[in-house]
Design a protein around this motif. Structure first.
Motif, PDB file in Angstrom:
ATOM      1  N   VAL A   6      41.628  50.183  31.124  1.00  0.00           N
ATOM      2  CA  VAL A   6      43.041  50.046  30.762  1.00  0.00           C
ATOM      3  C   VAL A   6      43.553  48.626  31.005  1.00  0.00           C
ATOM      4  CG1 VAL A   6      45.371  50.958  31.102  1.00  0.00           C
ATOM      5  CG2 VAL A   6      43.404  52.498  31.270  1.00  0.00           C
ATOM      6  N   ILE A   7      43.396  48.115  32.233  1.00  0.00           N
ATOM      7  CA  ILE A   7      43.886  46.770  32.531  1.00  0.00           C
ATOM      8  C   ILE A   7      43.023  45.728  31.826  1.00  0.00           C
ATOM      9  CG2 ILE A   7      44.370  45.094  34.358  1.00  0.00           C
ATOM     10  CD1 ILE A   7      44.943  47.392  36.245  1.00  0.00           C
ATOM     11  N   ASP A   8      41.717  45.964  31.809  1.00  0.00           N
ATOM     12  CA  ASP A   8      40.762  45.156  31.045  1.00  0.00           C
ATOM     13  C   ASP A   8      40.551  43.749  31.599  1.00  0.00           C
ATOM     14  OD1 ASP A   8      38.885  44.968  29.008  1.00  0.00           O
ATOM     15  OD2 ASP A   8      40.306  44.045  27.612  1.00  0.00           O
ATOM     16  N   LYS A   9      40.849  43.556  32.882  1.00  0.00           N
ATOM     17  CA  LYS A   9      40.518  42.295  33.565  1.00  0.00           C
ATOM     18  C   LYS A   9      40.584  42.574  35.061  1.00  0.00           C
ATOM     19  CE  LYS A   9      44.036  40.350  31.563  1.00  0.00           C
ATOM     20  NZ  LYS A   9      45.154  39.499  31.087  1.00  0.00           N
TER      21      LYS A   9
ATOM     22  N   ILE B 229      53.064  38.734  49.285  1.00  0.00           N
ATOM     23  CA  ILE B 229      52.089  39.032  48.229  1.00  0.00           C
ATOM     24  C   ILE B 229      52.056  37.905  47.204  1.00  0.00           C
ATOM     25  CG2 ILE B 229      51.646  40.530  46.240  1.00  0.00           C
ATOM     26  CD1 ILE B 229      52.526  42.911  47.951  1.00  0.00           C
ATOM     27  N   ALA B 230      53.226  37.498  46.707  1.00  0.00           N
ATOM     28  CA  ALA B 230      53.275  36.494  45.641  1.00  0.00           C
ATOM     29  C   ALA B 230      52.679  35.159  46.101  1.00  0.00           C
ATOM     30  CB  ALA B 230      54.724  36.307  45.182  1.00  0.00           C
ATOM     31  N   GLU B 231      53.076  34.701  47.273  1.00  0.00           N
ATOM     32  CA  GLU B 231      52.581  33.406  47.769  1.00  0.00           C
ATOM     33  C   GLU B 231      51.072  33.441  47.978  1.00  0.00           C
ATOM     34  OE1 GLU B 231      54.861  32.654  51.270  1.00  0.00           O
ATOM     35  OE2 GLU B 231      56.685  32.083  50.146  1.00  0.00           O
ATOM     36  N   TRP B 232      50.575  34.546  48.535  1.00  0.00           N
ATOM     37  CA  TRP B 232      49.146  34.635  48.819  1.00  0.00           C
ATOM     38  C   TRP B 232      48.319  34.723  47.544  1.00  0.00           C
ATOM     39  CZ3 TRP B 232      45.411  38.474  48.022  1.00  0.00           C
ATOM     40  CH2 TRP B 232      44.197  38.276  48.707  1.00  0.00           C
ATOM     41  N   VAL B 233      48.771  35.551  46.593  1.00  0.00           N
ATOM     42  CA  VAL B 233      48.022  35.699  45.339  1.00  0.00           C
ATOM     43  C   VAL B 233      47.973  34.374  44.597  1.00  0.00           C
ATOM     44  CG1 VAL B 233      48.006  36.808  43.069  1.00  0.00           C
ATOM     45  CG2 VAL B 233      48.467  38.175  45.095  1.00  0.00           C
ATOM     46  N   LEU B 234      49.099  33.670  44.509  1.00  0.00           N
ATOM     47  CA  LEU B 234      49.127  32.391  43.787  1.00  0.00           C
ATOM     48  C   LEU B 234      48.188  31.369  44.432  1.00  0.00           C
ATOM     49  CD1 LEU B 234      52.938  32.106  42.996  1.00  0.00           C
ATOM     50  CD2 LEU B 234      51.080  32.577  41.369  1.00  0.00           C
ATOM     51  N   ALA B 235      48.046  31.435  45.753  1.00  0.00           N
ATOM     52  CA  ALA B 235      47.215  30.458  46.462  1.00  0.00           C
ATOM     53  C   ALA B 235      45.729  30.834  46.512  1.00  0.00           C
ATOM     54  CB  ALA B 235      47.732  30.277  47.885  1.00  0.00           C
ATOM     55  N   ASN B 236      45.421  32.117  46.411  1.00  0.00           N
ATOM     56  CA  ASN B 236      44.054  32.560  46.700  1.00  0.00           C
ATOM     57  C   ASN B 236      43.326  33.314  45.590  1.00  0.00           C
ATOM     58  OD1 ASN B 236      43.667  32.069  49.829  1.00  0.00           O
ATOM     59  ND2 ASN B 236      45.754  32.873  49.562  1.00  0.00           N
ATOM     60  N   CYS B 237      44.039  33.829  44.608  1.00  0.00           N
ATOM     61  CA  CYS B 237      43.407  34.715  43.610  1.00  0.00           C
ATOM     62  C   CYS B 237      43.593  34.147  42.208  1.00  0.00           C
ATOM     63  CB  CYS B 237      44.014  36.111  43.685  1.00  0.00           C
ATOM     64  SG  CYS B 237      43.946  36.847  45.333  1.00  0.00           S
ATOM     65  N   HIS B 238      42.489  33.993  41.505  1.00  0.00           N
ATOM     66  CA  HIS B 238      42.536  33.418  40.164  1.00  0.00           C
ATOM     67  C   HIS B 238      41.611  34.201  39.238  1.00  0.00           C
ATOM     68  CE1 HIS B 238      44.506  30.060  42.188  1.00  0.00           C
ATOM     69  NE2 HIS B 238      43.504  30.056  43.034  1.00  0.00           N
ATOM     70  N   LEU B 239      41.932  34.152  37.952  1.00  0.00           N
ATOM     71  CA  LEU B 239      41.079  34.818  36.965  1.00  0.00           C
ATOM     72  C   LEU B 239      39.885  33.929  36.628  1.00  0.00           C
ATOM     73  CD1 LEU B 239      43.747  36.357  34.551  1.00  0.00           C
ATOM     74  CD2 LEU B 239      42.172  37.580  36.044  1.00  0.00           C
TER      75      LEU B 239
ATOM     76  N   GLN C  65      32.754  47.665  46.879  1.00  0.00           N
ATOM     77  CA  GLN C  65      31.638  48.321  46.185  1.00  0.00           C
ATOM     78  C   GLN C  65      31.648  48.124  44.670  1.00  0.00           C
ATOM     79  OE1 GLN C  65      32.343  52.307  47.779  1.00  0.00           O
ATOM     80  NE2 GLN C  65      30.861  51.956  49.417  1.00  0.00           N
ATOM     81  N   ARG C  66      32.766  47.708  44.106  1.00  0.00           N
ATOM     82  CA  ARG C  66      32.870  47.399  42.668  1.00  0.00           C
ATOM     83  C   ARG C  66      33.592  46.059  42.521  1.00  0.00           C
ATOM     84  NH1 ARG C  66      30.231  51.278  43.385  1.00  0.00           N
ATOM     85  NH2 ARG C  66      30.289  53.316  42.328  1.00  0.00           N
ATOM     86  N   PRO C  67      33.059  44.991  43.146  1.00  0.00           N
ATOM     87  CA  PRO C  67      33.792  43.713  43.230  1.00  0.00           C
ATOM     88  C   PRO C  67      34.093  43.073  41.888  1.00  0.00           C
ATOM     89  CG  PRO C  67      31.514  43.445  43.957  1.00  0.00           C
ATOM     90  CD  PRO C  67      31.744  44.918  43.808  1.00  0.00           C
ATOM     91  N   GLN C  68      33.348  43.442  40.844  1.00  0.00           N
ATOM     92  CA  GLN C  68      33.626  42.856  39.536  1.00  0.00           C
ATOM     93  C   GLN C  68      35.015  43.246  39.021  1.00  0.00           C
ATOM     94  OE1 GLN C  68      31.453  45.289  40.139  1.00  0.00           O
ATOM     95  NE2 GLN C  68      31.907  46.989  38.743  1.00  0.00           N
ATOM     96  N   SER C  69      35.606  44.306  39.605  1.00  0.00           N
ATOM     97  CA  SER C  69      36.933  44.762  39.175  1.00  0.00           C
ATOM     98  C   SER C  69      38.051  44.154  40.008  1.00  0.00           C
ATOM     99  CB  SER C  69      37.025  46.291  39.254  1.00  0.00           C
ATOM    100  OG  SER C  69      36.190  46.892  38.286  1.00  0.00           O
ATOM    101  N   ALA C  70      37.727  43.461  41.077  1.00  0.00           N
ATOM    102  CA  ALA C  70      38.732  42.977  42.018  1.00  0.00           C
ATOM    103  C   ALA C  70      38.810  41.447  42.035  1.00  0.00           C
ATOM    104  CB  ALA C  70      38.427  43.480  43.423  1.00  0.00           C
ATOM    105  N   ALA C  71      40.043  40.937  41.922  1.00  0.00           N
ATOM    106  CA  ALA C  71      40.267  39.501  42.088  1.00  0.00           C
ATOM    107  C   ALA C  71      40.725  39.185  43.505  1.00  0.00           C
ATOM    108  CB  ALA C  71      41.310  39.025  41.082  1.00  0.00           C
TER     109      ALA C  71
END
Length: 300
Positions: free
Chosen positions: A99-102, A290-300, A122-128
Motif C-alpha cells: 500500500v505505502i510502496d516505499k 518525531i519531526a526533528e529526528w526523522v528529518l535529521a536521521n531518516c532518508h529515502l 526482521q523486515r528491515p527493507q520496509s523500515a527507514a
C-alpha cells in the motif's frame, strides 16, 4: 486528502485494505516527499488509529502520514486467530510493501512499538527508521529472578487457568469494557487527567462493541511470547528514537531505557512528563521530537 484541513479533534476518513481475506482499516494524510520517508503510526493494545488524531493533524503538514488498525483492534477485522508479534509484523510489512510502496518510519506506542520493532529488525527493507513510544515487549532475563512465594505462585497459576476459560474471559471482558472502567484505567496511566476526554473513552469503547472483540481479548492469555527485545535490538539496522512518558505506572521508563541503550547504544531518547501514552497526552512535544529526528536521521 492532501488538500483537506485536518482537525486534531475529529476522526480522519479512512479506507480498507484486504489482507489475508480480512479487512484492515487505515488512514492517510499529507503529501509524499521525494526525500522524506512516510510515517506509519501503530497504536497500542485496545486503541486504534483514533489515538493518533493529535499527531496526524500536525505531522501531516510536513510528512505523508499513515496510521493503521492492527488486526483484532479498532475498525479492522477480528478473526479468531492466534495473535502475536509475528502476525502483526507480517501485517505491517505487507501494508508497507503493498500500500505505502516505499520504506516507512514506524512509530509505535506500547504493543504497537513492539510490532514496529519486529518489522524494523526482521523486515528491515520496509523500515527507514523506528520510533518507540513507551514500547512494550519482553527482555531476556539475565539475572536469576527471585522465587515467588509458593502460595502466591499457585494462586497465580489458578487465576491464569481460570482466565483461559472462555466463560471467565468473557465476564472479565464485559467488565473492563465498561466506559467507567475504561476511564478509570486511563486516568491511572495518564499523568494529565484532563487529557482523558469523553471522546478518548468512546474511541476505546466503540471497538469493544464488535461481536468478535471478546475473542481477541481472550487471545492475550494464550498467545506465546514473541522474540525478546534484546535479540531484536541486536539485529536492528535502522536508526532508533525512544520517547518515554516517565510517569508511566505500567513500566519503569528509566530502567527500560537503560536496557534499550545496553543493546542499542547509538539510540536517541527523550523523557517527557507524561504517562503511558505521551503522544496523546503531550502531542506537541512528541510531534516536535518525531519531526526533528526523522528529518535529521531518516532518508529515502
Amino acid at each position: 486528502m492532501s488538500g483537506i484541513l485536518i482537525s486534531s479533534t475529529t476522526s480522519i476518513p479512512g479506507s480498507y485494505w484486504q489482507w489475508r481475506e480480512q479487512s484492515i482499516y487505515y488512514v492517510r494524510a499529507g503529501q509524499g516527499h521525494p526525500q522524506r520517508p512516510p510515517l506509519l503510526l501503530i497504536h497500542g493494545f485496545g486503541a486504534s488509529t483514533d489515538h493518533w488524531r493529535k499527531n496526524i493533524a500536525e505531522l501531516s503538514q510536513d510528512f505523508e502520514v499513515w496510521a493503521i488498525d492492527l488486526l483484532g483492534f479498532g475498525r479492522s477485522a477480528k478473526p479468531n486467530w492466534q495473535y502475536s508479534g509475528d502476525l502483526w509484523r507480517d501485517q505491517l510489512n505487507d501494508f508497507i510493501t503493498q500500500v505505502i510502496d516505499k520504506p516507512a518510519v514506524l512509530a509505535g506506542n506500547s504493543l504497537g512499538g513492539y510490532a514496529g520493532l519486529c518489522v524494523a529488525a526482521q523486515r528491515p527493507q520496509s523500515a527507514a527508521g523506528l520510533i518507540l513510544i513507551n514500547s512494550a515487549g519482553p527482555f531476556t532475563e539475565i539475572e536469576p529472578q527471585p522465587q515467588p512465594d509458593p502460595v502466591r505462585k499457585i494462586w497465580g497459576e489458578i487465576i491464569l487457568g481460570i482466565l483461559r476459560q472462555p466463560w471467565a474471559n468473557y465476564l472479565l471482558f464485559q467488565y473492563v469494557r465498561q466506559r467507567s472502567v475504561i476511564r478509570k484505567t486511563l486516568e491511572k496511566v495518564y499523568l494529565d487527567k484532563s487529557a482523558v476526554t469523553d471522546q478518548l473513552v468512546e474511541d476505546i469503547y466503540r471497538p469493544s462493541c464488535d461481536p468478535d472483540a471478546p475473542q481477541v481479548f481472550a487471545s492475550v492469555f494464550s498467545t506465546p511470547q514473541g522474540e525478546k527485545v534484546d535479540v531484536l535490538l541486536k539485529e536492528l539496522p535502522r536508526p532508533l528514537l525512544l520517547i518515554w512518558g516517565e510517569a508511566d505506572p505500567w513500566m519503569n521508563a528509566k530502567e527500560r531505557g537503560a536496557k534499550f541503550r545496553q543493546y542499542y547504544p547509538q539510540l536517541t531518547e527523550h523523557y517527557l512528563q507524561a504517562g503511558h501514552c505521551p503522544h496523546d497526552e503531550v502531542p506537541e512535544q512528541v510531534n516536535r521530537s518525531i519531526a526533528e529526528w526523522v528529518l535529521a536521521n531518516c532518508h529515502l
